[in-house]
Write a protein that holds these residues in place. Structure first.
Motif, PDB file in Angstrom:
ATOM      1  N   PHE A  27      -7.869  -5.075  -4.639  1.00  0.00           N
ATOM      2  CA  PHE A  27      -8.038  -5.181  -3.191  1.00  0.00           C
ATOM      3  C   PHE A  27      -8.716  -6.488  -2.788  1.00  0.00           C
ATOM      4  O   PHE A  27      -9.404  -7.121  -3.580  1.00  0.00           O
ATOM      5  CB  PHE A  27      -8.902  -4.024  -2.683  1.00  0.00           C
ATOM      6  CG  PHE A  27      -8.312  -2.672  -2.929  1.00  0.00           C
ATOM      7  CD1 PHE A  27      -7.586  -2.026  -1.949  1.00  0.00           C
ATOM      8  CD2 PHE A  27      -8.494  -2.032  -4.151  1.00  0.00           C
ATOM      9  CE1 PHE A  27      -7.035  -0.785  -2.174  1.00  0.00           C
ATOM     10  CE2 PHE A  27      -7.956  -0.780  -4.385  1.00  0.00           C
ATOM     11  CZ  PHE A  27      -7.217  -0.159  -3.387  1.00  0.00           C
ATOM     12  N   ASN A  86       1.684   2.610  -3.875  1.00  0.00           N
ATOM     13  CA  ASN A  86       0.875   3.597  -4.605  1.00  0.00           C
ATOM     14  C   ASN A  86       0.383   4.710  -3.688  1.00  0.00           C
ATOM     15  O   ASN A  86      -0.564   5.423  -4.000  1.00  0.00           O
ATOM     16  CB  ASN A  86      -0.277   2.934  -5.369  1.00  0.00           C
ATOM     17  CG  ASN A  86      -1.357   2.412  -4.467  1.00  0.00           C
ATOM     18  OD1 ASN A  86      -1.163   2.318  -3.256  1.00  0.00           O
ATOM     19  ND2 ASN A  86      -2.492   2.086  -5.040  1.00  0.00           N
ATOM     20  N   ARG A 130       0.323   7.039  -9.403  1.00  0.00           N
ATOM     21  CA  ARG A 130      -0.907   6.232  -9.381  1.00  0.00           C
ATOM     22  C   ARG A 130      -1.417   5.922 -10.779  1.00  0.00           C
ATOM     23  O   ARG A 130      -2.049   4.900 -10.999  1.00  0.00           O
ATOM     24  CB  ARG A 130      -1.976   6.954  -8.563  1.00  0.00           C
ATOM     25  CG  ARG A 130      -1.741   6.768  -7.082  1.00  0.00           C
ATOM     26  CD  ARG A 130      -2.729   7.545  -6.280  1.00  0.00           C
ATOM     27  NE  ARG A 130      -2.540   7.296  -4.854  1.00  0.00           N
ATOM     28  CZ  ARG A 130      -3.004   8.076  -3.911  1.00  0.00           C
ATOM     29  NH1 ARG A 130      -3.685   9.156  -4.229  1.00  0.00           N
ATOM     30  NH2 ARG A 130      -2.804   7.789  -2.647  1.00  0.00           N
ATOM     31  N   LYS A 131      -1.161   6.836 -11.725  1.00  0.00           N
ATOM     32  CA  LYS A 131      -1.593   6.569 -13.101  1.00  0.00           C
ATOM     33  C   LYS A 131      -0.988   5.284 -13.626  1.00  0.00           C
ATOM     34  O   LYS A 131      -1.600   4.580 -14.414  1.00  0.00           O
ATOM     35  CB  LYS A 131      -1.136   7.720 -14.008  1.00  0.00           C
ATOM     36  CG  LYS A 131      -2.099   8.864 -14.096  1.00  0.00           C
ATOM     37  CD  LYS A 131      -1.653   9.758 -15.250  1.00  0.00           C
ATOM     38  CE  LYS A 131      -2.135  11.176 -15.030  1.00  0.00           C
ATOM     39  NZ  LYS A 131      -1.618  12.072 -16.059  1.00  0.00           N
ATOM     40  N   MET A 149      -6.255   1.250 -17.056  1.00  0.00           N
ATOM     41  CA  MET A 149      -5.375   2.420 -16.936  1.00  0.00           C
ATOM     42  C   MET A 149      -3.991   2.136 -17.514  1.00  0.00           C
ATOM     43  O   MET A 149      -3.088   2.949 -17.374  1.00  0.00           O
ATOM     44  CB  MET A 149      -5.245   2.837 -15.471  1.00  0.00           C
ATOM     45  CG  MET A 149      -6.483   3.513 -14.917  1.00  0.00           C
ATOM     46  SD  MET A 149      -6.825   5.070 -15.750  1.00  0.00           S
ATOM     47  CE  MET A 149      -5.553   6.112 -15.047  1.00  0.00           C
ATOM     48  N   GLY A 161     -13.592  -3.449  -4.051  1.00  0.00           N
ATOM     49  CA  GLY A 161     -13.635  -2.000  -4.196  1.00  0.00           C
ATOM     50  C   GLY A 161     -14.310  -1.526  -5.464  1.00  0.00           C
ATOM     51  O   GLY A 161     -14.042  -0.435  -5.953  1.00  0.00           O
ATOM     52  N   LEU A 162     -15.213  -2.339  -6.032  1.00  0.00           N
ATOM     53  CA  LEU A 162     -15.970  -1.859  -7.199  1.00  0.00           C
ATOM     54  C   LEU A 162     -16.974  -0.806  -6.740  1.00  0.00           C
ATOM     55  O   LEU A 162     -17.414  -0.816  -5.593  1.00  0.00           O
ATOM     56  CB  LEU A 162     -16.700  -3.019  -7.871  1.00  0.00           C
ATOM     57  CG  LEU A 162     -15.803  -4.074  -8.511  1.00  0.00           C
ATOM     58  CD1 LEU A 162     -16.651  -5.177  -9.134  1.00  0.00           C
ATOM     59  CD2 LEU A 162     -14.915  -3.458  -9.567  1.00  0.00           C
ATOM     60  N   LEU A 201      -1.167   4.771  -0.789  1.00  0.00           N
ATOM     61  CA  LEU A 201      -2.341   4.691   0.073  1.00  0.00           C
ATOM     62  C   LEU A 201      -1.917   4.774   1.539  1.00  0.00           C
ATOM     63  O   LEU A 201      -2.685   5.171   2.403  1.00  0.00           O
ATOM     64  CB  LEU A 201      -3.129   3.402  -0.175  1.00  0.00           C
ATOM     65  CG  LEU A 201      -3.925   3.342  -1.465  1.00  0.00           C
ATOM     66  CD1 LEU A 201      -4.688   2.028  -1.566  1.00  0.00           C
ATOM     67  CD2 LEU A 201      -4.893   4.507  -1.575  1.00  0.00           C
ATOM     68  N   MET A 213      -4.111  -1.378  -8.711  1.00  0.00           N
ATOM     69  CA  MET A 213      -4.177  -2.115  -7.447  1.00  0.00           C
ATOM     70  C   MET A 213      -5.485  -2.887  -7.353  1.00  0.00           C
ATOM     71  O   MET A 213      -6.547  -2.389  -7.708  1.00  0.00           O
ATOM     72  CB  MET A 213      -4.063  -1.167  -6.265  1.00  0.00           C
ATOM     73  CG  MET A 213      -4.077  -1.898  -4.932  1.00  0.00           C
ATOM     74  SD  MET A 213      -3.221  -0.956  -3.664  1.00  0.00           S
ATOM     75  CE  MET A 213      -3.163  -2.148  -2.351  1.00  0.00           C
ATOM     76  N   ARG A 220       0.831  -1.214   0.000  1.00  0.00           N
ATOM     77  CA  ARG A 220       0.000   0.000   0.000  1.00  0.00           C
ATOM     78  C   ARG A 220       0.861   1.257   0.000  1.00  0.00           C
ATOM     79  O   ARG A 220       0.399   2.334  -0.389  1.00  0.00           O
ATOM     80  CB  ARG A 220      -0.962  -0.001   1.188  1.00  0.00           C
ATOM     81  CG  ARG A 220      -2.161  -0.957   0.980  1.00  0.00           C
ATOM     82  CD  ARG A 220      -2.853  -1.267   2.277  1.00  0.00           C
ATOM     83  NE  ARG A 220      -3.403  -0.070   2.892  1.00  0.00           N
ATOM     84  CZ  ARG A 220      -4.620   0.404   2.616  1.00  0.00           C
ATOM     85  NH1 ARG A 220      -5.386  -0.219   1.748  1.00  0.00           N
ATOM     86  NH2 ARG A 220      -5.056   1.491   3.208  1.00  0.00           N
ATOM     87  N   ARG A 243     -10.578  -3.409 -14.424  1.00  0.00           N
ATOM     88  CA  ARG A 243     -10.649  -1.968 -14.192  1.00  0.00           C
ATOM     89  C   ARG A 243      -9.248  -1.383 -14.014  1.00  0.00           C
ATOM     90  O   ARG A 243      -8.941  -0.314 -14.533  1.00  0.00           O
ATOM     91  CB  ARG A 243     -11.506  -1.690 -12.951  1.00  0.00           C
ATOM     92  CG  ARG A 243     -11.653  -0.229 -12.643  1.00  0.00           C
ATOM     93  CD  ARG A 243     -12.575   0.009 -11.487  1.00  0.00           C
ATOM     94  NE  ARG A 243     -11.978  -0.435 -10.229  1.00  0.00           N
ATOM     95  CZ  ARG A 243     -12.558  -0.262  -9.044  1.00  0.00           C
ATOM     96  NH1 ARG A 243     -13.744   0.326  -8.970  1.00  0.00           N
ATOM     97  NH2 ARG A 243     -11.987  -0.670  -7.958  1.00  0.00           N
ATOM     98  N   SER A 244      -8.408  -2.099 -13.259  1.00  0.00           N
ATOM     99  CA  SER A 244      -7.040  -1.606 -13.073  1.00  0.00           C
ATOM    100  C   SER A 244      -6.262  -1.624 -14.384  1.00  0.00           C
ATOM    101  O   SER A 244      -5.526  -0.692 -14.688  1.00  0.00           O
ATOM    102  CB  SER A 244      -6.296  -2.474 -12.058  1.00  0.00           C
ATOM    103  OG  SER A 244      -6.808  -2.247 -10.775  1.00  0.00           O
TER     104      SER A 244
END
Lengths: 374, 252
Positions: free
Chosen positions: B93, B51, B86-87, B163, B97-98, B53, B91, B48, B159-160
Motif C-alpha cells: 500500500f 484482492n 487473498r492467500k 505468503m 500498512g505495517l 478490498l 498487496m 483493489r 511481509r507480502s
C-alpha cells in the motif's frame, strides 16, 4: 537566593494592583486554613477511634475470631495486585519503604503488634508479588493462572463464616476487582457486537449499551438483586454475588463504549493490510485491531476502574457493608457520636490514596503500552 | 500463456458514481503490468478489486483460477473464494500498512503462522531470508515506527512475499515516500520483477514504468483507453487524453 525569591514574589504575587488585593486575601486565608487543619489533626483529633475500629473498617462485620480468613484474603489480593504492577513497572526498594509506612504508622499509634499484623502481611505480600514479577520476567507468564487460583482461594477461605458477612474496604476492593476483570471481556464483545455485520446482533448490543448508559447504577444493582432469585432461584446467589453481577452488567456497557472509541481509532488501512494477507476476520480483530484499540483506551478504562471503586458504596442499597458504610456503622454507635470528622477524614484520605495509586498505576501502564510508537 | 487475472466487462459503482466501466483486461503469469492514469481515474480501485478490498457489481473477475464473487454474492457470504484468492495475492500500500504494535519480524511472520499454519521456526527462517533480500536483516527486532518510510515499505514488501504469492499488487508504493527513499523501494521492485513475479503496479514513476513494465495500461475516468508496450506508449501514444497526460507528467 533571598533576592530572587523577593523578585519572584514581587513579579508573581504583587505585580498588578488586582494581584496585590488577591494575594492579601488568599495568602492569609490559606495559611489560616492550613494552621486549623494541622491543629485539628495533630492536637484535637482523637485518632484512637480509627485504630480501635480498624477491623470493622477493613472487613466490616466479618466475625472477629474468623478475621484471619479476611486478612489472608487481603494478603492474596495484595500479592496479585503487586504482581500485576510488576509486569508494567519495575519494583524499586524505595517503593517498599513507602508502602511499609502504613504498618509502621499503625505500630507507632497503637503501640501493639496485634493490630498492625494484618496490614504488615498485606503490604509484605504486595511487595513480594511486585518484586517477583519485576525481577523474574518468567513469572509474568503464569500470572493470569496464579491470579485466578488466588481468587478461588480467596472465595474458598472467606466463604465458611457466611458470604453475607463480607464487608469493609475488603468488600469494596473485591467488588472493584471482580467487576473490572469481568466487564472487560464482556465490554469488548459488546463493542465488537455493536459493529457486527449481523444486524440482529448489532441491534441487541446497541440496545444493551444504550439502556445501561441511560439508567442509574443503583437502580441496576437493586433490580438485579431482586431479579436474580426470580430468574435463578435454584442458584441461591448471595447478596455479594448479585451485587457483583449488577455492577458487571452496568459497567460492561461503559467498557464497551470506551473500547468502541478505540476500535474506531484504528486506521482502516490496518484492517485492509491484514485482509490482503489473507487473515481471517477473527484473527484480524484479535491480533491487529484489538491490541491497537486497547492501547488507545487504557486511560479511560482505568478511569472506569476508579469509577467502579468510587461507586462501590452504592451496594448499601442491597444491604452490604462496604468501606463507607462501615464508617457510618461506627458513627452510629452513640459512644462515638462526636468522632464524625475523624472517621470521615480517614475515609476521605483512604479513598484519595487508593484512587491516586490507581491513576499512578494507569500512567505506568500507558508508558508500558506505548511500545513501538514514537 | 495463461492469464492469472482476467477481467471481463467488469463494472464498479460507488452508489450512482460509475467508477470502473466495462474493464476487459488479462494479466499473464510472469508479466509486469503498470497502470497509469490521473488521480481519481480508477486505477487504485482497479487493483483493489483484484484482492477483493473493493467489490464490483457486474461482469466477471477471475484471479488465480478462482472466480471473485460480485457484490451481491459477497453480501450473502462468498468469503471462501475470497480467502483462497487473498492467500495467493500480495498487496503493498501507499501508506505501508505495517502493524505498529508488532516488531518487523512479527509483522512478517504473523500471516504465514495464522493463515498458512507454519511453525514459528519455519516462518522466522523465511522472514529472515526475505529481510536479507530487501536488505533489512539488521532491523528485524525493531518496531515499524523506528524505521524510515523507505525501510517500512521494504518491510511491507517482504511481509507480502512471506505468503508466497503468485501475484503482487502495488498501490502507489512510492507516493508517500521522501524523494531520496523512492530509489531503494524501486530497486526491490525491480529485483522482484526480474525474479519472474507477476506484478500489477499503480505508480507515478514513469521511469520505472518504462524500464520494468512489460505492458502499460492507461486509464481515464474508469475506462481503459490504451494498452501497449511501454516504449510504444511513451513515445507514440495513440489516444489524445493519454498524450496530454504524458505531456503533463513528463514535463518536469
Amino acid at each position: 537566593m533571598i533576592a530572587t525569591s523577593i523578585k519572584w514574589t514581587r513579579h508573581n504575587l504583587f505585580g498588578k494592583p488586582f494581584d496585590v488585593v488577591l494575594s492579601l486575601l488568599v495568602i492569609p486565608g490559606v495559611l489560616w486554613l492550613a494552621y486549623s487543619i494541622t491543629d485539628w489533626a495533630f492536637v484535637s483529633a482523637k485518632w484512637g477511634i480509627i485504630v480501635q475500629s480498624l477491623r470493622v473498617l477493613m472487613i466490616g462485620v466479618f466475625p472477629a475470631d474468623q478475621a484471619w480468613r479476611a486478612w489472608t484474603a487481603s494478603a492474596i489480593i495484595g500479592a496479585i495486585l503487586g504482581a500485576g504492577l510488576g509486569c508494567v513497572f519495575s519494583f524499586k526498594p524505595h517503593h517498599g519503604l513507602v508502602l511499609l509506612l502504613v504498618p509502621v504508622l499503625l505500630l507507632i499509634v497503637h503501640g501493639g503488634l496485634g493490630n498492625a499484623l494484618p496490614a504488615t502481611g498485606t503490604v509484605a505480600s504486595t511487595i513480594l508479588g511486585w518484586a517477583l514479577t519485576s525481577y523474574v520476567p518468567l513469572s509474568r507468564k503464569v500470572l493470569p493462572a496464579a491470579a485466578f487460583t488466588g481468587f478461588i482461594v480467596i472465595v474458598a477461605i472467606m466463604a465458611p463464616p457466611g458470604v453475607g458477612l463480607w464487608g469493609g474496604l475488603l468488600l469494596s476492593v473485591l467488588l472493584t476487582l471482580v467487576t473490572s476483570v469481568l466487564s472487560l471481556p464482556i465490554g469488548i464483545l459488546l463493542a465488537f457486537g455493536r459493529q457486527s455485520r449481523l444486524s440482529s446482533l448489532r441491534i441487541i448490543c446497541t440496545w444493551y449499551i444504550e439502556v445501561m448508559r441511560s439508567v442509574p447504577l443503583i437502580l441496576v444493582v437493586y433490580w438485579i438483586w431482586i431479579l436474580m432469585p426470580v430468574l435463578a432461584p435454584q442458584w441461591g446467589l448471595a447478596d455479594v454475588a448479585r451485587g457483583m453481577i449488577g455492577f458487571t452488567i452496568f459497567y460492561s456497557a461503559y467498557v464497551a463504549e470506551y473500547v468502541r472509541s478505540g476500535l474506531q481509532a484504528v486506521p482502516r488501512a490496518q484492517t485492509e493490510a491484514a485482509r490482503s494477507l489473507g487473515m481471517s476476520e477473527f484473527d484480524i480483530n484479535r491480533s491487529i485491531v484489538l491490541p491497537q484499540a486497547l492501547r488507545v483506551v487504557v486511560a479511560p478504562l482505568v478511569g472506569n476502574v476508579l469509577d467502579i471503586f468510587n461507586s462501590a458504596p452504592l451496594v448499601f442499597i442491597i444491604g452490604l457493608t462496604d468501606f463507607l458504610r462501615a464508617g457510618q456503622m461506627i458513627l452510629a454507635n452513640p459512644q462515638y457520636g462526636d468522632r464524625t470528622f475523624e472517621v470521615l477524614s480517614f475515609l476521605l484520605a483512604t479513598y484519595f490514596v487508593i484512587g491516586s495509586m490507581i491513576t499512578y498505576a494507569a500512567r505506568k501502564l500507558e508508558d508500558h503500552m506505548a511500545t513501538g510508537t514514537r | 500463456m495463461s492469464a492469472i487475472v482476467e477481467m471481463k466487462s467488469m463494472n464498479k459503482f460507488y452508489g450512482t458514481h460509475h467508477v470502473l466501466k466495462d474493464i476487459d483486461l488479462a494479466v499473464t503469469r510472469g508479466e509486469v503490468m503498470v497502470i497509469l492514469g490521473a488521480s481519481g481515474s480508477g486505477k487504485s480501485t482497479l487493483i483493489r478489486c483484484v484482492n477483493g478490498l473493493e467489490m464490483y457489481q457486474h461482469g466477471s473477475l477471475v484471479v488465480d483460477g478462482f472466480e471473485m464473487p460480485v457484490e451481491a454474492d459477497r453480501r450473502l457470504g462468498g468469503e471462501r473464494e475470497l480467502a483462497q484468492i487473498r492467500k495467493g495475492v500480495g498487496m503493498v500500500f501507499q501508506q505501508f500498512g505495517l502493524f505498529p504494535h508488532k516488531t518487523v519480524l512479527d509483522n512478517i511472520t504473523i500471516a504465514p503462522m495464522r493463515v498458512r499454519k507454519k511453525t514459528r521456526e519455519e516462518a522466522e527462517a523465511t522472514a529472515m531470508k526475505l529481510l536479507d533480500r530487501v536488505g533489512l536483516r539488521a532491523h528485524a527486532h525493531k518496531y515499524p515506527g523506528q524505521l524510515s518510510g523507505g525501510q517500512q515499505q521494504r518491510v511491507a514488501i517482504a511481509r507480502s512475499l512471506a505468503m508466497e504469492p503468485h501475484l503482487m499488487l502495488f498501490d502507489e508504493p512510492t507516493s508517500a515516500l521522501d524523494p531520496e527513499m523512492v530509489g531503494e523501494v524501486l530497486d526491490v521492485m525491480r529485483e522482484l520483477a526480474s525474479s519472474g513475479m507477476t506484478m500489477m503496479v499503480v505508480t507515478h514513476e514513469m521511469g520505472f514504468a518504462r524500464e520494468v513494465a512489460d505492458r502499460v495500461v492507461y486509464i481515464d475516468q474508469g475506462s481503459i483507453l490504451e494498452i501497449g508496450q511501454p516504449d510504444e506508449f511513451f513515445d507514440n501514444p495513440k489516444n489524445d487524453r493519454a498524450r496530454s497526460f504524458l505531456a503533463r507528467v513528463l514535463k518536469h
